[in-house]
Design an enzyme around this catalytic site. Sequence first.
Site, mmCIF file in Angstrom:
data_model
loop_
_atom_site.group_PDB
_atom_site.id
_atom_site.type_symbol
_atom_site.label_atom_id
_atom_site.label_comp_id
_atom_site.label_asym_id
_atom_site.label_seq_id
_atom_site.Cartn_x
_atom_site.Cartn_y
_atom_site.Cartn_z
ATOM 1 N N VAL A 233 3.247 0.266 4.183
ATOM 2 C CA VAL A 233 2.506 0.989 5.223
ATOM 3 C C VAL A 233 1.102 0.428 5.373
ATOM 4 O O VAL A 233 0.552 -0.147 4.453
ATOM 5 C CB VAL A 233 2.428 2.485 4.867
ATOM 6 C CG1 VAL A 233 3.822 3.092 4.827
ATOM 7 C CG2 VAL A 233 1.693 2.753 3.544
ATOM 8 N N THR A 234 0.525 0.680 6.570
ATOM 9 C CA THR A 234 1.225 1.097 7.774
ATOM 10 C C THR A 234 1.609 -0.160 8.553
ATOM 11 O O THR A 234 0.933 -1.183 8.456
ATOM 12 C CB THR A 234 0.345 2.005 8.672
ATOM 13 O OG1 THR A 234 -0.826 1.290 9.076
ATOM 14 C CG2 THR A 234 -0.062 3.271 7.951
ATOM 15 N N ASP B 253 0.791 -1.251 0.000
ATOM 16 C CA ASP B 253 0.000 0.000 0.000
ATOM 17 C C ASP B 253 0.818 1.294 0.000
ATOM 18 O O ASP B 253 0.449 2.264 0.698
ATOM 19 C CB ASP B 253 -0.967 0.016 1.197
ATOM 20 C CG ASP B 253 -1.934 -1.153 1.195
ATOM 21 O OD1 ASP B 253 -1.929 -1.930 0.231
ATOM 22 O OD2 ASP B 253 -2.699 -1.290 2.179
ATOM 23 N N CYS C 290 -2.014 -2.626 7.732
ATOM 24 C CA CYS C 290 -2.021 -3.562 6.596
ATOM 25 C C CYS C 290 -0.775 -4.435 6.529
ATOM 26 O O CYS C 290 -0.843 -5.582 6.081
ATOM 27 C CB CYS C 290 -2.221 -2.792 5.302
ATOM 28 S SG CYS C 290 -3.896 -2.109 5.188
ATOM 29 N N LYS D 258 -6.718 -4.730 -3.032
ATOM 30 C CA LYS D 258 -7.338 -5.442 -1.907
ATOM 31 C C LYS D 258 -8.328 -4.519 -1.193
ATOM 32 O O LYS D 258 -8.022 -3.360 -0.905
ATOM 33 C CB LYS D 258 -6.247 -5.925 -0.933
ATOM 34 C CG LYS D 258 -5.403 -4.811 -0.313
ATOM 35 C CD LYS D 258 -4.298 -5.424 0.520
ATOM 36 C CE LYS D 258 -3.510 -4.411 1.318
ATOM 37 N NZ LYS D 258 -4.288 -3.551 2.222
ATOM 38 N N LYS E 234 -7.627 -4.949 4.951
ATOM 39 C CA LYS E 234 -6.302 -4.604 5.462
ATOM 40 C C LYS E 234 -5.313 -5.724 5.129
ATOM 41 O O LYS E 234 -4.168 -5.470 4.786
ATOM 42 C CB LYS E 234 -6.360 -4.365 6.980
ATOM 43 C CG LYS E 234 -7.365 -3.279 7.400
ATOM 44 C CD LYS E 234 -7.119 -1.954 6.709
ATOM 45 C CE LYS E 234 -8.073 -0.864 7.184
ATOM 46 N NZ LYS E 234 -8.009 0.357 6.366
ATOM 47 N N GLN F 160 8.561 -13.845 21.451
ATOM 48 C CA GLN F 160 8.235 -15.263 21.651
ATOM 49 C C GLN F 160 8.862 -16.139 20.561
ATOM 50 O O GLN F 160 8.219 -17.019 19.994
ATOM 51 C CB GLN F 160 6.723 -15.463 21.676
ATOM 52 C CG GLN F 160 6.005 -14.596 22.716
ATOM 53 C CD GLN F 160 4.501 -14.749 22.637
ATOM 54 O OE1 GLN F 160 3.954 -15.707 23.168
ATOM 55 N NE2 GLN F 160 3.852 -13.805 21.985
ATOM 56 N N GLU G 201 -4.586 -0.793 -1.285
ATOM 57 C CA GLU G 201 -5.885 -0.855 -0.608
ATOM 58 C C GLU G 201 -6.833 0.063 -1.368
ATOM 59 O O GLU G 201 -6.605 1.282 -1.424
ATOM 60 C CB GLU G 201 -5.768 -0.405 0.858
ATOM 61 C CG GLU G 201 -7.121 -0.487 1.578
ATOM 62 C CD GLU G 201 -7.047 -0.091 3.053
ATOM 63 O OE1 GLU G 201 -5.937 0.029 3.592
ATOM 64 O OE2 GLU G 201 -8.127 0.101 3.648
#
Length: 234
Positions: free
Chosen positions: A157-158, A24, A162, A129, A132, A202, A72
């Site tokens: 971005v961002t 995007d 997205c 799309k 997001k 993690q 987007e």
Amino acid sequence: MSPIPARPFAFPLDPSQVALIVIDMQRDFLEPGGFGASLGNDVSLLQAIVPATARLIAGFRAAGRPVIHTRECHRADLSDCPPAKRSRGAPGLRIGDTGPMGRILIAGEPGAEIVSELAPLEGELVIDKPGKGAFYATDLADHLARLDVTQLVFAGVTTEVCVQTTMREANDRGYECLIAEDATESYFPDFKRATIEMITAQGAIVGCAAPVGAIVAGLGGAAGTNAPLLAAEA
Ligand code: C5J
């Protein structure tokens, strides 16, 4: 395979297995008068990553690896824009309203185009799309399967909207994911930092993070394929 310096551990970048997804980088998010600005954001923060993103794209092109761009945007009749998305908040302009770059986030309007510095080359895949995440309501998954890649590098971005959504979608589909930390940005620097921490925490629960320089160096000399990709409208 060349492990590159990354967080939280070296990423086993395989120049024969990797594609780049640039999310995007559109005028509507990066330039005054677009969607991002209509929400009250400082778009200059996003403009600052254009040079690093251009270096990353150039590295993939030089290595003969696929570069995939997303935008987007919605159909002109807004049939793919849920009312909840359009009506939320109190933006200066809503999706579909007319601004200085045409109708906000509408396919084919000047604002929906990718900024000229990062324009897709002829034959590079462009995914339009409505959501997001770039896998939602698009044929991205089919294109990736055809490309036979196992690793995805993310930029754009961002970071927390997205990019993160698409990276999580890709992670759930089994791709080894890497975010290019200086080729992604948020209107909120704290959100960018937090997102990269969440992604890499993690034991890289969503993926790893590395700077553009390390990624491009890791691609160096790759004799990859440069399969022609047809521009696709989702
Ligand atoms: C947003 C995006 N932030 N591309 N879109 O609405 O991240």
